[in-house]
Write a protein that holds these residues in place. Structure first.
Motif, PDB file in Angstrom:
ATOM      1  N   MET A   1       0.889  -1.209  -0.128  1.00 60.21           N
ATOM      2  CA  MET A   1       0.104   0.006   0.163  1.00 60.21           C
ATOM      3  C   MET A   1       0.817   1.372  -0.166  1.00 60.21           C
ATOM      4  O   MET A   1       1.747   1.244   0.829  1.00 60.21           O
ATOM      5  CB  MET A   1      -0.865  -0.015   1.258  1.00 60.21           C
ATOM      6  CG  MET A   1      -1.786   1.278   1.027  1.00 60.21           C
ATOM      7  SD  MET A   1      -3.045   1.341   2.680  1.00 60.21           S
ATOM      8  CE  MET A   1      -1.738   1.391   4.214  1.00 60.21           C
ATOM      9  N   VAL A   2       0.786   2.272  -0.848  1.00 63.64           N
ATOM     10  CA  VAL A   2       1.310   3.416  -0.952  1.00 63.64           C
ATOM     11  C   VAL A   2       0.157   4.583  -0.339  1.00 63.64           C
ATOM     12  O   VAL A   2      -0.759   4.669  -0.643  1.00 63.64           O
ATOM     13  CB  VAL A   2       1.628   3.897  -2.463  1.00 63.64           C
ATOM     14  CG1 VAL A   2       2.531   5.109  -2.498  1.00 63.64           C
ATOM     15  CG2 VAL A   2       2.442   2.808  -2.985  1.00 63.64           C
ATOM     16  N   GLU A   3       0.952   5.194   0.538  1.00 66.14           N
ATOM     17  CA  GLU A   3       0.076   6.342   1.230  1.00 66.14           C
ATOM     18  C   GLU A   3       1.057   7.881   0.560  1.00 66.14           C
ATOM     19  O   GLU A   3       2.251   7.940   0.536  1.00 66.14           O
ATOM     20  CB  GLU A   3       0.455   6.269   2.597  1.00 66.14           C
ATOM     21  CG  GLU A   3      -0.232   5.252   3.287  1.00 66.14           C
ATOM     22  CD  GLU A   3      -0.075   4.923   4.627  1.00 66.14           C
ATOM     23  OE1 GLU A   3       0.894   5.538   5.452  1.00 66.14           O
ATOM     24  OE2 GLU A   3      -1.006   4.467   5.336  1.00 66.14           O
ATOM     25  N   PHE A   4      -0.030   8.900   0.524  1.00 64.48           N
ATOM     26  CA  PHE A   4       0.646  10.094  -0.041  1.00 64.48           C
ATOM     27  C   PHE A   4       0.158  11.261   1.062  1.00 64.48           C
ATOM     28  O   PHE A   4      -0.987  10.866   1.675  1.00 64.48           O
ATOM     29  CB  PHE A   4      -0.054  10.355  -1.279  1.00 64.48           C
ATOM     30  CG  PHE A   4       0.225   9.433  -2.385  1.00 64.48           C
ATOM     31  CD1 PHE A   4       1.558   9.789  -3.316  1.00 64.48           C
ATOM     32  CD2 PHE A   4      -0.510   8.416  -2.848  1.00 64.48           C
ATOM     33  CE1 PHE A   4       1.798   9.124  -4.077  1.00 64.48           C
ATOM     34  CE2 PHE A   4      -0.015   7.527  -3.734  1.00 64.48           C
ATOM     35  CZ  PHE A   4       1.208   7.882  -4.537  1.00 64.48           C
ATOM     36  N   ALA A   5       0.697  12.104   1.144  1.00 66.46           N
ATOM     37  CA  ALA A   5       0.467  13.361   2.125  1.00 66.46           C
ATOM     38  C   ALA A   5       0.445  14.644   1.424  1.00 66.46           C
ATOM     39  O   ALA A   5       1.556  14.703   0.531  1.00 66.46           O
ATOM     40  CB  ALA A   5       1.320  13.189   3.158  1.00 66.46           C
ATOM     41  N   LEU A   6      -0.282  15.626   1.471  1.00 62.20           N
ATOM     42  CA  LEU A   6      -0.187  16.791   0.833  1.00 62.20           C
ATOM     43  C   LEU A   6       0.280  17.810   2.088  1.00 62.20           C
ATOM     44  O   LEU A   6      -0.453  17.893   2.965  1.00 62.20           O
ATOM     45  CB  LEU A   6      -1.582  17.476   0.391  1.00 62.20           C
ATOM     46  CG  LEU A   6      -2.112  16.654  -0.821  1.00 62.20           C
ATOM     47  CD1 LEU A   6      -3.698  17.179  -1.058  1.00 62.20           C
ATOM     48  CD2 LEU A   6      -1.135  16.649  -1.831  1.00 62.20           C
ATOM     49  N   VAL A   7       1.574  18.150   1.970  1.00 61.78           N
ATOM     50  CA  VAL A   7       1.962  18.905   2.961  1.00 61.78           C
ATOM     51  C   VAL A   7       2.276  20.800   2.161  1.00 61.78           C
ATOM     52  O   VAL A   7       2.698  20.733   1.165  1.00 61.78           O
ATOM     53  CB  VAL A   7       3.188  18.608   3.546  1.00 61.78           C
ATOM     54  CG1 VAL A   7       3.024  17.409   4.189  1.00 61.78           C
ATOM     55  CG2 VAL A   7       4.439  18.080   2.588  1.00 61.78           C
ATOM     56  N   GLY A   8       2.450  21.578   3.181  1.00 61.05           N
ATOM     57  CA  GLY A   8       2.820  22.876   2.570  1.00 61.05           C
ATOM     58  C   GLY A   8       3.340  23.665   3.911  1.00 61.05           C
ATOM     59  O   GLY A   8       3.463  23.210   5.073  1.00 61.05           O
ATOM     60  N   GLY A   9       3.616  25.009   3.473  1.00 58.45           N
ATOM     61  CA  GLY A   9       4.084  25.809   4.911  1.00 58.45           C
ATOM     62  C   GLY A   9       4.475  27.155   3.984  1.00 58.45           C
ATOM     63  O   GLY A   9       4.773  27.303   2.754  1.00 58.45           O
ATOM     64  N   ASP A  10       4.534  28.180   4.821  1.00 63.24           N
ATOM     65  CA  ASP A  10       4.962  29.514   4.565  1.00 63.24           C
ATOM     66  C   ASP A  10       6.353  29.620   3.765  1.00 63.24           C
ATOM     67  O   ASP A  10       6.725  30.497   2.953  1.00 63.24           O
ATOM     68  CB  ASP A  10       4.663  30.621   5.468  1.00 63.24           C
ATOM     69  CG  ASP A  10       3.069  30.644   6.153  1.00 63.24           C
ATOM     70  OD1 ASP A  10       2.172  30.275   4.900  1.00 63.24           O
ATOM     71  OD2 ASP A  10       2.766  31.031   6.729  1.00 63.24           O
ATOM     72  N   ASP A  11       7.324  28.887   4.615  1.00 59.26           N
ATOM     73  CA  ASP A  11       8.704  28.820   4.097  1.00 59.26           C
ATOM     74  C   ASP A  11       9.150  27.507   4.031  1.00 59.26           C
ATOM     75  O   ASP A  11       8.545  26.691   4.478  1.00 59.26           O
ATOM     76  CB  ASP A  11       9.449  29.919   4.872  1.00 59.26           C
ATOM     77  CG  ASP A  11       9.414  29.528   6.248  1.00 59.26           C
ATOM     78  OD1 ASP A  11       9.128  28.290   6.731  1.00 59.26           O
ATOM     79  OD2 ASP A  11       9.312  30.766   7.149  1.00 59.26           O
ATOM     80  N   ASP A  12      10.454  27.231   3.894  1.00 56.34           N
ATOM     81  CA  ASP A  12      11.140  25.959   3.749  1.00 56.34           C
ATOM     82  C   ASP A  12      11.001  25.440   5.226  1.00 56.34           C
ATOM     83  O   ASP A  12      10.886  24.096   5.401  1.00 56.34           O
ATOM     84  CB  ASP A  12      12.510  26.017   3.446  1.00 56.34           C
ATOM     85  CG  ASP A  12      13.230  24.889   3.155  1.00 56.34           C
ATOM     86  OD1 ASP A  12      12.723  23.998   2.211  1.00 56.34           O
ATOM     87  OD2 ASP A  12      14.267  24.479   4.097  1.00 56.34           O
ATOM     88  N   VAL A  13      11.311  26.014   6.131  1.00 52.77           N
ATOM     89  CA  VAL A  13      11.259  25.396   7.693  1.00 52.77           C
ATOM     90  C   VAL A  13       9.893  25.005   7.977  1.00 52.77           C
ATOM     91  O   VAL A  13       9.509  23.883   8.355  1.00 52.77           O
ATOM     92  CB  VAL A  13      11.603  26.629   8.574  1.00 52.77           C
ATOM     93  CG1 VAL A  13      11.412  26.163   9.905  1.00 52.77           C
ATOM     94  CG2 VAL A  13      13.128  26.986   8.189  1.00 52.77           C
ATOM     95  N   ALA A  14       8.684  25.858   7.534  1.00 56.09           N
ATOM     96  CA  ALA A  14       7.326  25.502   8.009  1.00 56.09           C
ATOM     97  C   ALA A  14       6.964  24.259   7.271  1.00 56.09           C
ATOM     98  O   ALA A  14       6.145  23.044   7.676  1.00 56.09           O
ATOM     99  CB  ALA A  14       6.447  26.594   7.721  1.00 56.09           C
ATOM    100  N   PHE A  15       7.638  24.129   5.872  1.00 54.63           N
ATOM    101  CA  PHE A  15       7.253  23.104   4.894  1.00 54.63           C
ATOM    102  C   PHE A  15       7.927  21.730   5.578  1.00 54.63           C
ATOM    103  O   PHE A  15       7.049  20.917   5.719  1.00 54.63           O
ATOM    104  CB  PHE A  15       7.739  23.253   3.529  1.00 54.63           C
ATOM    105  CG  PHE A  15       7.722  22.281   2.487  1.00 54.63           C
ATOM    106  CD1 PHE A  15       6.349  21.941   1.839  1.00 54.63           C
ATOM    107  CD2 PHE A  15       8.741  21.261   2.315  1.00 54.63           C
ATOM    108  CE1 PHE A  15       6.302  20.932   0.956  1.00 54.63           C
ATOM    109  CE2 PHE A  15       8.583  20.163   1.491  1.00 54.63           C
ATOM    110  CZ  PHE A  15       7.286  20.009   0.928  1.00 54.63           C
TER     111      PHE A  15
END
Length: 305
Positions: free
Chosen positions: A1-15
């Protein structure tokens, strides 16, 4: 099974922080920590004050993901109150102060708020009185709970919406000297709580009323313009749409009132807006007998006439 996650952030550290948390959640099979629930809350009002009573039920709710003894990671309470319906202000914080509960919060302990009180058959353990408020204005607030947190996840807090309330300070039965009063008096165009609202949402307050009474309002010529049977135990402001409208005020229940105050929407028995003029009111006490009388002045703007 392969799982995906959508992630984000205002800058590289937050990402990267978001990505690390997503990986952490996957590593523990998504058994994520949760905040303790908000406590059961009772709200009472009086002259220039709001009294909050709450129980200690959140303190015994375990979080199975916590490493705290018995998985009990409850830490403390936060109290919110303000005039902004959407953003009440934090006015108090109380938390445990002994290990291992001494790493989060102010370590105040609960001695300052501990007060066992029985209300309507339910026992409340804590009480805080918030004073120096303005009578007649609607205040919004809540009491939340928060946990310890750990080196992986910061402290989590229950949502304000879980026990969010609306409360209006005004004299409670037996408070204040003299008989029934009207405020503001005179009522000039609008009150502080009316600003920016439709004319049909305007209202004024009758305060220091007996617990059960008949309120009547007359013109100087003796014509009755309004009558209502008031019961402080059951009145929750439904008489004034601008105070509480159950069709749109869905984030709270009916407002907590003092039991001796009545909001009138300035609409006559004939369904018309009250005209500019001097009016006489009478209050017939249905419990102890007797009638008290008074006067108030209403001044409308040209656009309302």
């Amino acid at each position: 099974m392969v799982e995906f996650a959508l992630v984000g952030g205002d800058d590289d550290v937050a990402f990267r922080k978001s990505a690390d948390y997503a990986q952490f959640a996957a590593d523990i099979d998504y058994h994520l920590p949760s905040a303790p629930p908000s406590p059961r809350l009772h709200v009472a009002t009086g002259e220039r004050r709001v009294d909050l009573y709450w129980d200690d039920s959140p303190e015994s709710v375990p979080d199975e993901t916590s490493a705290a003894p018995g998985h009990l990671d409850f830490e403390g309470y936060r109290v919110y109150l303000g005039l902004d319906r959407q953003h009440p202000v934090r006015v108090g914080q109380f938390d445990l102060g002994t290990a291992p509960h001494d790493t989060t919060g102010f370590n105040t302990g609960f001695a300052a708020i501990q007060k066992d009180t029985l209300i309507d058959g339910h026992r409340y353990r804590y009480h805080q009185a918030i004073t120096d408020l303005r009578d007649g204005l609607s205040y919004f607030g809540a009491v939340t709970s928060y946990d310890l947190g750990d080196d992986q996840i910061e402290s989590l807090e229950s949502g304000i919406g879980q026990n969010k309330f609306q409360a209006v300070p005004s004299p409670a039965p037996g408070e204040g000297s003299g008989g029934p009063i009207v405020f503001p008096n005179p009522y000039r165009v609008e009150a502080a709580w009316d600003r920016g609202t439709l004319v049909r949402d305007h209202y004024l307050w009758f305060a220091r009323l007996p617990r059960r009474c008949v309120l009547r309002i007359y013109t100087l010529a003796g014509d009755r313009v309004f009558e209502t049977h008031f019961d402080g135990a059951t009145d929750h402001g439904e008489s004034a749409r601008g105070l509480f409208d159950p069709r749109q005020d869905l984030d709270t229940g009916p407002p907590a009132l003092s039991g001796a105050s009545f909001a009138w929407d300035l609409i006559t028995e004939q369904g018309q807006a009250l005209a500019t003029g001097l009016y006489v009111f009478s209050v017939e006490d249905l419990v102890h007998g007797g009638v008290r009388r008074g006067k108030f002045l209403v001044v409308k703007s040209d656009r309302e006439r």
